[in-house]
Design a protein around this motif. Structure first.
Motif, PDB file in Angstrom:
ATOM      1  N   THR A 308       0.802  -1.121   0.059  1.00  0.00           N
ATOM      2  CA  THR A 308      -0.054   0.011  -0.085  1.00  0.00           C
ATOM      3  C   THR A 308       0.821   1.166  -0.066  1.00  0.00           C
ATOM      4  OG1 THR A 308      -1.799  -1.163   1.231  1.00  0.00           O
ATOM      5  CG2 THR A 308      -1.876   1.313   1.291  1.00  0.00           C
ATOM      6  N   LEU A 309       1.768   1.277   0.576  1.00  0.00           N
ATOM      7  CA  LEU A 309       2.978   2.323   0.880  1.00  0.00           C
ATOM      8  C   LEU A 309       3.451   2.513  -0.461  1.00  0.00           C
ATOM      9  CD1 LEU A 309       4.277   4.573   2.335  1.00  0.00           C
ATOM     10  CD2 LEU A 309       5.802   2.683   3.033  1.00  0.00           C
ATOM     11  N   ALA A 310       4.130   1.603  -1.249  1.00  0.00           N
ATOM     12  CA  ALA A 310       4.509   1.776  -2.307  1.00  0.00           C
ATOM     13  C   ALA A 310       3.632   2.162  -3.439  1.00  0.00           C
ATOM     14  CB  ALA A 310       5.131   0.178  -2.841  1.00  0.00           C
ATOM     15  N   TRP A 311       2.161   1.730  -3.505  1.00  0.00           N
ATOM     16  CA  TRP A 311       1.223   2.209  -4.506  1.00  0.00           C
ATOM     17  C   TRP A 311       1.001   3.396  -4.256  1.00  0.00           C
ATOM     18  CZ3 TRP A 311      -0.300   0.168  -8.878  1.00  0.00           C
ATOM     19  CH2 TRP A 311      -0.156  -1.348  -8.984  1.00  0.00           C
ATOM     20  N   LEU A 345      11.886   6.597  -9.760  1.00  0.00           N
ATOM     21  CA  LEU A 345      10.642   5.781  -9.369  1.00  0.00           C
ATOM     22  C   LEU A 345      11.400   4.557  -9.211  1.00  0.00           C
ATOM     23  CD1 LEU A 345       8.033   5.958 -12.020  1.00  0.00           C
ATOM     24  CD2 LEU A 345       7.670   6.351  -9.519  1.00  0.00           C
ATOM     25  N   ASN A 346      12.522   4.211 -10.041  1.00  0.00           N
ATOM     26  CA  ASN A 346      13.300   2.722  -9.871  1.00  0.00           C
ATOM     27  C   ASN A 346      14.150   2.728  -8.445  1.00  0.00           C
ATOM     28  OD1 ASN A 346      12.479   1.851 -11.988  1.00  0.00           O
ATOM     29  ND2 ASN A 346      14.233   2.147 -13.263  1.00  0.00           N
ATOM     30  N   SER A 347      14.705   3.966  -7.980  1.00  0.00           N
ATOM     31  CA  SER A 347      15.360   3.890  -6.721  1.00  0.00           C
ATOM     32  C   SER A 347      14.382   4.028  -5.589  1.00  0.00           C
ATOM     33  CB  SER A 347      16.067   5.436  -6.776  1.00  0.00           C
ATOM     34  OG  SER A 347      17.086   5.556  -7.816  1.00  0.00           O
ATOM     35  N   ALA A 348      13.194   4.659  -5.622  1.00  0.00           N
ATOM     36  CA  ALA A 348      12.310   4.546  -4.509  1.00  0.00           C
ATOM     37  C   ALA A 348      11.834   3.065  -4.554  1.00  0.00           C
ATOM     38  CB  ALA A 348      11.146   5.495  -4.756  1.00  0.00           C
ATOM     39  N   LEU A 349      11.335   2.411  -5.333  1.00  0.00           N
ATOM     40  CA  LEU A 349      10.945   1.094  -5.489  1.00  0.00           C
ATOM     41  C   LEU A 349      12.096   0.177  -4.686  1.00  0.00           C
ATOM     42  CD1 LEU A 349       8.906   0.754  -8.517  1.00  0.00           C
ATOM     43  CD2 LEU A 349       7.811   0.879  -6.220  1.00  0.00           C
ATOM     44  N   VAL A 401       3.325  -2.444 -13.443  1.00  0.00           N
ATOM     45  CA  VAL A 401       2.628  -0.959 -13.826  1.00  0.00           C
ATOM     46  C   VAL A 401       3.803  -0.117 -14.107  1.00  0.00           C
ATOM     47  CG1 VAL A 401       1.427   0.844 -12.686  1.00  0.00           C
ATOM     48  CG2 VAL A 401       0.545  -1.556 -12.484  1.00  0.00           C
ATOM     49  N   VAL A 402       4.879  -0.109 -13.110  1.00  0.00           N
ATOM     50  CA  VAL A 402       5.893   0.897 -13.356  1.00  0.00           C
ATOM     51  C   VAL A 402       6.755   0.577 -14.599  1.00  0.00           C
ATOM     52  CG1 VAL A 402       8.150   1.496 -12.577  1.00  0.00           C
ATOM     53  CG2 VAL A 402       6.435   1.110 -11.041  1.00  0.00           C
ATOM     54  N   LEU A 403       6.868  -0.585 -15.243  1.00  0.00           N
ATOM     55  CA  LEU A 403       7.324  -1.046 -16.677  1.00  0.00           C
ATOM     56  C   LEU A 403       6.645  -0.494 -17.616  1.00  0.00           C
ATOM     57  CD1 LEU A 403       8.526  -4.888 -16.338  1.00  0.00           C
ATOM     58  CD2 LEU A 403      10.204  -2.639 -16.850  1.00  0.00           C
ATOM     59  N   GLY A 404       5.009  -0.470 -17.496  1.00  0.00           N
ATOM     60  CA  GLY A 404       4.226   0.131 -18.453  1.00  0.00           C
ATOM     61  C   GLY A 404       4.342   1.588 -18.393  1.00  0.00           C
ATOM     62  N   LEU A 434      17.382   1.222 -18.255  1.00  0.00           N
ATOM     63  CA  LEU A 434      16.403   1.817 -17.243  1.00  0.00           C
ATOM     64  C   LEU A 434      15.174   0.666 -17.160  1.00  0.00           C
ATOM     65  CD1 LEU A 434      15.823   5.525 -17.752  1.00  0.00           C
ATOM     66  CD2 LEU A 434      17.074   4.507 -15.855  1.00  0.00           C
ATOM     67  N   LEU A 435      14.897   0.012 -18.087  1.00  0.00           N
ATOM     68  CA  LEU A 435      13.865  -0.996 -18.136  1.00  0.00           C
ATOM     69  C   LEU A 435      14.393  -2.245 -17.642  1.00  0.00           C
ATOM     70  CD1 LEU A 435      12.047  -0.274 -21.671  1.00  0.00           C
ATOM     71  CD2 LEU A 435      11.255  -0.004 -19.400  1.00  0.00           C
ATOM     72  N   PHE A 436      15.630  -2.526 -17.818  1.00  0.00           N
ATOM     73  CA  PHE A 436      16.216  -3.770 -17.110  1.00  0.00           C
ATOM     74  C   PHE A 436      16.592  -3.629 -15.626  1.00  0.00           C
ATOM     75  CE2 PHE A 436      20.187  -5.993 -15.639  1.00  0.00           C
ATOM     76  CZ  PHE A 436      19.675  -7.120 -16.072  1.00  0.00           C
ATOM     77  N   TRP A 437      16.627  -2.412 -15.265  1.00  0.00           N
ATOM     78  CA  TRP A 437      16.676  -2.171 -13.851  1.00  0.00           C
ATOM     79  C   TRP A 437      15.500  -2.239 -13.230  1.00  0.00           C
ATOM     80  CZ3 TRP A 437      17.780   3.460 -11.745  1.00  0.00           C
ATOM     81  CH2 TRP A 437      18.006   3.608 -10.375  1.00  0.00           C
ATOM     82  N   THR A 438      14.159  -1.987 -13.872  1.00  0.00           N
ATOM     83  CA  THR A 438      13.025  -2.157 -13.299  1.00  0.00           C
ATOM     84  C   THR A 438      12.605  -3.771 -13.296  1.00  0.00           C
ATOM     85  OG1 THR A 438      12.507   0.187 -14.038  1.00  0.00           O
ATOM     86  CG2 THR A 438      10.511  -1.211 -13.371  1.00  0.00           C
ATOM     87  N   TRP A 439      13.022  -4.397 -14.218  1.00  0.00           N
ATOM     88  CA  TRP A 439      12.678  -5.694 -14.343  1.00  0.00           C
ATOM     89  C   TRP A 439      13.559  -6.443 -13.184  1.00  0.00           C
ATOM     90  CZ3 TRP A 439      15.962  -9.877 -15.471  1.00  0.00           C
ATOM     91  CH2 TRP A 439      15.374 -11.089 -15.921  1.00  0.00           C
ATOM     92  N   SER A 440      14.634  -5.981 -13.040  1.00  0.00           N
ATOM     93  CA  SER A 440      15.567  -6.728 -11.969  1.00  0.00           C
ATOM     94  C   SER A 440      15.131  -6.629 -10.549  1.00  0.00           C
ATOM     95  CB  SER A 440      17.138  -6.451 -12.167  1.00  0.00           C
ATOM     96  OG  SER A 440      17.257  -5.059 -12.109  1.00  0.00           O
TER      97      SER A 440
END
Length: 586
Positions: A308-311, A345-349, A401-404, A434-440
């Motif tokens: 919930t916090l992440a969303w 976004l990636n750093s926060a996630l 969702v972030v990847l999208g 950046l997309l590979f970072w999100t996927w990983s």
């Protein structure tokens, strides 16, 4: 007064753990000795700015004490909530106002002690010249006001969390947000709407505006008198402090009751609890999937608060981005802005995933749940695997969702400006990274398992995340690079990427090196993840039987987080004897 015994208790704890008397003597001696040494070294030069330079040094020391305040005071109410003793204070006959006042006064005495030791030396720059009387008054009033603000946000963070480290992080985020957000809006209006003069109230609403004026020597700026601006901002800072204290006091009245009472409550409180922590239907659905396979997945994943916090963070970031787009429809959509948004976004996630892993494994350790669970047929491997599957259950939909969203930003970047062939090659290479970072983020088991190892040893989730992640240097370099590209406003035709020969060579070389590293270290990566999983599984029982280290334990500073917490040789001997006994019994 009924709150005096609580204040006495808090001060006794502070005297035993933090030794403020010794700290106060060290601060006073360092301030006096440093000021005398500064004057002896600078006196022969005959500089007219000697007093001003000394005042700046003393202000820097005062700001250090202000920034350090959350570490000293953010845990005063979080510890009571974690130990479930807050309700006992209320049941003893104390009112919510008395409990909050006692905690506030005791925290203020601890936080202000070092600053008060520095205060006599603040008069020295005024006495030797170089500092005006207005600047002297601004200094001696501004530092306590800023300390009160830091104390207020620390108490607010302490009420809202149950972990000391998380309370410190929350206090830092709230304080930095209030200090930085308003000047950021002012600068954005300056860059994106140069024809219209931005309102000075955006600066006045920031608690950092007054210290900036003091550091600047109260020189007139923005066409207004700096002295008047300082006192106006001082009043605003007091208002922010009062609002934070009021919010903390109100939250304390609402949060002291037991969790089960909240869960069974009806009305808006029950709906709010279901929104944050999940409904009974969701927990039943999770149970149907995992209770027969691994019941610990249900235990670790039944509370959806981390997700919930992440969303909420993702939704708040998207909403802020859309508001800025509505305010500056031409300048805001740009390639550097898309790069910057995706990186943040990636750093926060990444931080939130590791924080959720650290918290989920530390809370049962602090509550003694593991000692009970491990008396059942449940194995340590089931606990570790269950934690990883619970993280996957919580965060994989969010990562999709972030990847999208990042794919949408990639496509939007193709529209907002013109492109050449080499520039497109650089652009797609950066987005692929950046997309590979999100996927990983959902598959980097080694980093998550290391955070879980540290958190299980120390029982401090925020400390575990910080010791494992720290500040990712390359991502911050990339963030600063994009900020440099947009310092004059988000232009539709930015300089980067231009597709120059240097850019193409750097991107090609970087992509080749990254591919070679991934191919060479692929086996090593999985071996590293398996190494931490094996260590967690094999040493889980030994770790949970160790005492939890105190947050003020000096051994934290020298602790190598790749090893067990350094309890000492006697503990090591006991653990070796246990391993030998288990081996013989097998």
């Amino acid at each position: 007064m009924a709150c005096l015994p609580i204040i006495e208790r808090e001060l006794r704890v502070a005297l035993r753990k933090r030794r403020p008397t010794r700290s106060r003597l060290k601060v006073a001696a360092a301030a006096a000795g440093g000021a005398m040494l500064f004057l002896l070294l600078g006196g022969p030069t005959g500089s007219r700015n000697l007093g001003r330079e000394l005042d700046e040094l003393l202000c820097m020391a005062g700001l250090y004490f202000v920034v350090r305040a959350p570490r000293l005071t953010a845990g005063v109410l979080a510890e009571e909530r974690r130990n479930q003793t807050l309700g006992l204070l209320f049941l003893s006959g104390l009112g919510a106002g008395e409990v909050f006042a006692s905690k506030f006064l005791s925290a203020a005495l601890v936080a202000f002690t070092d600053l008060l030791a520095l205060f006599p030396m603040l008069a020295l720059p005024f006495l030797i010249g170089g500092v005006s009387f207005e600047l002297f008054l601004a200094t001696i009033f501004g530092l306590p006001a800023l300390m009160l603000f830091a104390l207020a946000v620390s108490l607010l963070g302490s009420v809202l969390t149950q972990d000391d480290g998380t309370a410190v992080v929350l206090a830092m985020v709230v304080g930095a947000g209030l200090c930085v957000l308003m000047p950021a809006i002012y600068l954005a209006q300056t860059h994106f709407s140069p024809g219209a003069a931005p309102s000075l109230w955006w600066l006045r609403l920031s608690p950092a505006y007054g210290p900036h004026l003091v550091w600047d020597g109260l020189r007139s700026g923005f066409g207004v008198e700096a002295v008047r601006e300082f006192w106006l901002n001082l009043g605003v800072t007091f208002v922010w402090s009062a609002l934070c204290l009021g919010a903390a006091s109100t939250a304390l009245k609402l949060l002291w009751r037991d969790r089960e009472e909240k869960r069974g409550s009806a009305g808006w409180l029950g709906r709010w609890h279901n929104l944050i922590h999940g409904t009974a239907q969701e927990r039943r659905r999770l149970g149907r999937v995992w209770l027969e396979v691994n019941p610990f997945v249900w235990l670790a994943g039944r509370d959806r608060q981390p997700a919930t916090l992440a969303w909420g963070t993702l939704g708040g970031g998207v909403l802020l981005w859309l508001v800025c787009w509505a305010a500056w429809p031409v300048q805001w959509p740009s390639v550097p802005n898309f790069f910057l948004t995706a990186t943040l976004l990636n750093s926060a996630l990444g931080w939130m995933i590791c924080q959720a892993a650290a918290r989920s494994i530390a809370e049962p350790r602090r509550d003694g749940i593991y000692e009970l669970l491990l008396t059942t047929p449940l194995r340590p491997s089931d606990v570790v695997w269950g934690q990883l599957e619970a993280l996957r259950w919580h965060f994989h939909p969010l990562l999709r969702v972030v990847l999208g969203l990042e794919v949408v930003m990639l496509l939007a970047g193709l529209v907002v400006r013109g492109w050449s062939g080499p520039a497109l090659a650089v652009y797609f290479t950066l987005w692929a990274s950046l997309l590979f970072w999100t996927w990983s983020l959902g598959r980097r088991r080694q980093r998550v398992l290391h955070v879980m190892w540290i958190s299980l040893n120390c029982g401090r989730p925020a400390h575990a995340v910080w010791r494992s992640l720290g500040l990712n240097s390359w991502s911050w370099i990339w963030i600063l690079f994009n900020l440099n590209n947009v310092k004059g406003g988000f232009s539709r035709f930015p300089a980067f990427p231009t597709g120059s020969l240097v850019e193409v060579a750097l991107m090609s070389g970087g992509a080749l090196i990254l591919l070679l590293v991934v191919l060479i270290k692929r086996k090593g990566f999985w071996d590293g993840a398996n190494h931490w999983e094996r260590r967690l599984t094999l040493e889980f029982r030994e770790i949970v039987r160790e005492p939890l280290p105190d947050p003020t334990d000096p051994r934290f500073k020298k602790w190598d987080v790749r090893e067990r917490f350094p309890w000492g040789w006697e503990m090591v001997q006991h653990q070796l004897y246990e391993r030998l006994s288990r081996g013989q019994s097998r």
